[in-house]
Scaffold this active site. Structure first.
Site, short mmCIF file in Angstrom:
data_model
loop_
_atom_site.label_atom_id
_atom_site.label_comp_id
_atom_site.label_asym_id
_atom_site.label_seq_id
_atom_site.Cartn_x
_atom_site.Cartn_y
_atom_site.Cartn_z
N TYR A 133 1.49 52.40 -87.38
CA TYR A 133 2.85 51.74 -86.99
C TYR A 133 3.18 50.86 -86.17
CZ TYR A 133 5.96 54.30 -83.31
OH TYR A 133 7.47 53.96 -82.27
N HIS A 137 10.57 51.06 -82.96
CA HIS A 137 11.02 51.67 -82.35
C HIS A 137 11.10 50.85 -81.13
CE1 HIS A 137 10.27 56.27 -83.68
NE2 HIS A 137 11.20 56.15 -83.80
N ASP A 150 17.51 54.73 -84.23
CA ASP A 150 16.84 56.15 -84.64
C ASP A 150 16.87 57.95 -84.47
OD1 ASP A 150 14.82 57.29 -86.83
OD2 ASP A 150 13.61 57.15 -85.51
#
Lengths: 690, 690
Positions: A168, A171, A264
């Site tokens: 990941y 963000h 997002d």
């Protein structure tokens, strides 16, 4: 006839595992995490029941050096976390879905407030919470350990039963992404400098995760291709694309989105378009042969089909639409697309996580209640005996209650004083940016119109006598609330002094279409949530004094005792956008001030710190402070022996989500065992005492 | 010779139970509560070990309608909470102390974010968190139920082993206090209007609690006699006294303080006096025959004796002093008063609770670590083999480390480059309001001076060569950090443009006594913690342009990207006071602005919302943004094969509490089993999976 949606139900391999269809619940936070594993498993299970092919966790901290306390994210620190995670994977598998876990190390975003380990980052830097504890530069030894932690977490994830394991980088809150961004990465070793170097850590994690578990688990890579900051940040056309090219075939799946979280998960208030991320993410399919998933608040089946058919994505990614309707895939498959509860994009789900409590949803009142109350979004216990129910008030609480009473099979009469159904959601949806909120009433009105045994009356204001005469077995009062006109609220329990000296309009007046006369208008926000900011934006846009030189002063003044505009909206990731919008519309903002009194043409403000006073000129005052429940029918009906209850804002004014929840609760609780209903209030997950 | 402190060790009955002495740990929050019951029990146990006669919980929610989630307070919702509470009572009893529990219903202060029950209040009103969910007016039926909840909770408390059960009306966050205050209570029933009516609910609770459990448990009443708001609130001389008179003999003990929490727990920065609450609370003894406890950061044994001897109080109440030194009573009893670690009044303990994580303390690094790491504030494992340790740097981390290494019996050399020991705590203690912080170094220097095997060198700056030559078995680098001079920090990773155009002073320069030249000074706070606000206050007071007309503009300008001054200090309950102080000192405040560049005589600011720029005139810039660890010795020593570690700010700059903790950790960890040390990082309490 060929089912036009059949392409969405074609299985597709992701590395060594196979997804049964193209509906993919990407990782999303839920405020349950490691603190509430049973609630978490039950919530994810509902998505699997509803037909999603992949159901993911929220971010899962891989090590105590990525400790997001007090927030309730997922944890996979060591093997003791496996049993809790196993609850979820078992539940998801039972319904034929794949379970995915998003392994995360949050770098300088993790303040390690519980573990007290010095945060680890790409360099020495402040953490991004306002605390004077800094993150320290990760040495080569640290990075070596970090990779071992990640590998060990991947092995634990496999042992916990996950089918897909994420690496990941997104963000703006992950260590890996901070390595990627030159803004943060000024290292001089092989992890800094060229993109090849900055991507090294991610490549290592991907390779090592594949090596560790790739034979049985798929390795997904969640990557923010664009920061939406133009040339100040990563751009999809520049390094974003280059990263995808460099790593194209390495992961088994690309899960691509934009960064930061507020981009997002942007709200409909600031981005109403379905598929708003596609301009950034759609290139990815052309670079890799691996399956691609992307998000964008998709709720339209036709749009989904076109995306898959045209090779824009392989999977329809969803976080918020899967919260608003866990049964979205099943409804499409069964030709019931018109029953989809569309996400309104309000981010109350996000706010729950940011408040550190279990997820809730404006559209889906069962969200987060799967374990605690055993609620299912599509099923409700049928009546055991006949009864007639009169619901007074057709706002969000009344509508939801009517739907659920009707689903249970009771005879339902819904009586609304106004000309149309919808109450506050329709009223508020007329304000700038809130149009999508009408979906809350639309879906419910639609369902009620299909149902037998439901009578709806509008323009029908009932008195106590009317209600008694009507003779329903049970009366539900969903009569809403009105905004106070006197300025009393959170910061002061005294009315504004000499209020008779100024024209006062309440938010209700504005929502009914009344506009202030020319001249300066002072909006006083002591609610500190969304409405005052929306009204300011709405009036500023209406006045629209836009000249060649941009917007000119339009006489809208915003006063709040808070230190910023709409501070609660930090939880919905909107605060920054709201204040920016008001400033750009030339709204005059006074923070840290209370409205205390009025004189002819001026309003006196008092500093919340020093009590110093100042005056501003205003002809109209719009106090947005507190609401009064409209509950006058309750006491007389109760005294007359009528079975009656208050719900929604008439019970306790709150968010629309609170009203819908309250309406749902009333229908579930009717003629239910009162002990069971009471017991649900006490349900929670307790720490083990070992 | 008669022990002058013997009066403090005389037992005293509280209703049906007897306290062994006069040291009373009043209820205080700790961020452990229902989430971390084992840690909680171990922490409270340490107080009992240390000699306190009474050890209390934090506030304990009696019902899910008083749900303080996500904060980790105590819970006694139903019988399932008893086992966790029993851990504490058993642990406290084992050491001869009484266990007390503070039953609480928080009314409109409880937003019920987890339970989702509509908050209950004295009337319809906003909750005091910035969320648009209101509390609803408690009906007579609600109040009847509320009393039953309270009674049932009292019975559960007895069953959990508590000796003292509180009725609680204080801190401006309890339903009972809101009934008491006319500001909130505008009821027209028998619970509103006259004081007799407003006190009715409290009287009922006291009577019903006594009736339920009074035969075996004492019933205490915690009551805020004064709100410190003058005639705007309750005053000790007016209704505060009247309440005590009305209820004088009803409780078995009066626990009296001031309200709200920021007044009860005021920091030394704004209230350096021991016993600052006595002017408000001292009347109580004259009104009741029951024992009285009050607080006021008492740490001086002579003061304590005089208070008890003169009948001001019966018990010395303490929250923060019992955190800084759980063994305070034992030290007085054993004639070791000079060993008391005095609370510095910094409220880092309070901040932990407000951040939702376990308590920590600047003075006592073992606080909160009793269960997780098995730490004891007075004991540390003695060495198993001889070793010599060189500690480089005599700031808070180095001093604490030296103390603990010395306690373990190692040969300790402490080398400090500066002329005096103390490092940043001494430097910061020279700033306005922070004098008490010097206690952190004083107590440690005092202990080191008593110890054999400790050598201390000041004015001794060591090179790598010096350290290698010295030849210690282990080297601890506690060399601190320096403040950046370039403006890089949380909000921007780019240096301020054209910085050479202005005179820059760092916080280190200011603490070394350097003062900016005449002319405007711009303090740029991107640290957002305490230091920038302190420096602004310090310089404004120094310039002290106080005229007949009050303070005049003194050329101090405060700029921050935050929306308020020192926002993190909301956690220490100081933010309001800090901003008030700066405003009263006529500091010019710009919030929501970044410093981006400098031209001759002006500084360019950029709005964090719109990027719009503006200019302010300034001759000096003081950036308070981020720190750089001073760690240059580390790499070369490590490469030379020296056993070396970095601690405190040299490892990762943080709060003084972080530095002290880091120093303590290093001493505990030296030659310890590395697996055990590592395992402690992973220790946490997991939810039961039932």
């Amino acid at each position: 006839m060929i089912d036009p949606y059949s392409i969405l139900f074609e299985p597709l391999a992701i590395g060594p595992v196979v997804a049964r269809n193209r509906f993919y619940q990407v990782p999303h936070c839920c405020g349950m995490g490691h603190l509430r594993p049973q609630a978490h498993a039950a919530m994810r299970e509902m998505k699997a029941r509803g037909g999603w092919a992949v159901v993911s966790t929220e971010e899962a901290e891989i090590h105590p050096s990525s400790d997001l306390s007090p927030y309730a994210e997922q944890r996979i620190w060591d093997e003791r976390d496996i049993p809790a995670l196993r609850l979820m994977t078992d539940a998801v598998h039972e319904h034929g879905a794949l379970a995915a876990i998003e392994l995360a190390h949050n770098g300088s975003h993790a303040a390690n407030l519980y573990s007290r380990i010095a945060p680890l980052a790409v360099g020495n830097m402040a953490t991004d919470i306002g605390y004077s504890r800094q993150a320290r530069n990760a040495t080569k030894k640290d990075l070596h350990e970090f990779r071992q932690w990640h590998r060990a977490a991947a092995l634990r994830a496999r042992d916990a039963g996950f089918d897909i394991v994420y690496v990941y980088a997104g963000h703006r809150m992950t260590l890996t992404q901070q390595f990627l961004l030159p803004e943060f990465n000024d290292r001089r070793d092989e992890y800094g400098g060229s993109l090849e170097n900055r991507v090294r850590l991610i490549r290592e994690l991907l390779e090592e995760t594949k090596e560790a578990i790739g034979d049985t688990c798929a390795v997904a890579f969640r990557f923010a291709v664009d920061e939406m900051r133009g040339s100040d940040g990563m751009q999809a056309e520049e390094e974003g694309r280059a990263v995808v090219e460099m790593l194209a075939e390495l992961p088994d799946l690309w899960d691509v989105n934009v960064s930061d979280w507020s981009n997002d998960s942007i709200t409909t208030r600031y981005q109403p378009d379905e598929g708003y991320q596609l301009p950034y993410t759609s290139f990815v399919k052309s670079v890799t042969s691996k399956p691609v998933v992307s998000v964008g608040k998709f709720t339209s089946p036709d749009k989904m089909v076109s995306l898959v058919k045209n090779g824009i994505v392989d999977f329809i990614g969803a976080a918020r639409p899967s919260i608003a309707d866990p049964f979205l895939p099943q409804k499409i498959q069964q030709g019931r697309s018109d029953e989809i509860r569309e996400c309104i994009g309000c981010n109350i789900c996000v706010a729950s996580d940011n408040m550190g409590v279990s997820i809730r949803c404006t559209q889906n009142p069962t969200m987060g209640e799967e374990w605690r109350r055993g609620w299912h979004p599509e099923h409700i216990e049928p009546k055991k005996a006949d009864a007639s129910v009169l619901i007074v008030g057709g706002g969000p609480a009344g509508l939801e209650s009517a739907v659920q009473f009707a689903r249970r099979g009771f005879l339902v009469t819904l009586s609304e004083a106004g000309e149309t159904l919808g109450g506050r959601v329709v009223a508020e949806s007329g304000l700038n940016g809130l149009a999508a909120w009408k979906r809350v009433s639309d879906i419910r009105i639609y369902e009620l119109q299909q149902k037998a045994g439901v009578s709806i009356y509008t323009s029908s204001r009932l008195t106590v006598e009317n209600i008694k005469e009507f003779g329903a077995d049970h009366v539900v009062l969903a009569t809403g609330s009105v905004w106070r006109a006197d300025g009393i609220g959170r910061s002061s329990r005294s009315a504004v002094h000499k209020l008779e000296k100024i024209k006062v309009l309440t938010p209700d007046n504005i929502m009914q279409g009344e506009l202030p006369a020319d001249g300066p208008v002072l909006i006083y926000d002591d609610d500190q949530c969304y409405l005052a900011g929306v009204i300011a934006e709405h009036l500023a846009v209406k006045r629209g004094n836009i000249t060649d030189k941009g917007v000119v002063n339009n006489g809208i003044i915003f006063v709040t005792p808070a230190n910023s505009v709409s501070p609660w909206m930090e939880h919905t990731l909107e605060q920054q956008r709201i204040q920016k919008s008001l400033l750009e519309l030339k709204v005059e903002i006074h923070t840290g001030k209370q409205v205390v009194s009025v004189a002819d043409g001026t309003v006196e403000l008092q500093c919340i710190y020093t009590d110093a006073t100042s005056n501003v000129r205003a002809d109209t005052l719009i106090p947005v402070t507190e609401r009064l429940p409209v509950d006058a029918l309750y006491e007389p009906l109760q005294q007359a022996g009528v079975s009656v209850e208050l719900i929604g804002d008439a019970h306790a004014p709150g968010l629309i989500a609170d009203a819908v929840y309250s309406g749902h609760l009333a229908a579930r609780g009717f003629l239910a065992d009162p002990k069971a209903a009471e017991a649900a209030h006490f349900m929670r997950e307790l720490p083990a005492l070992d």
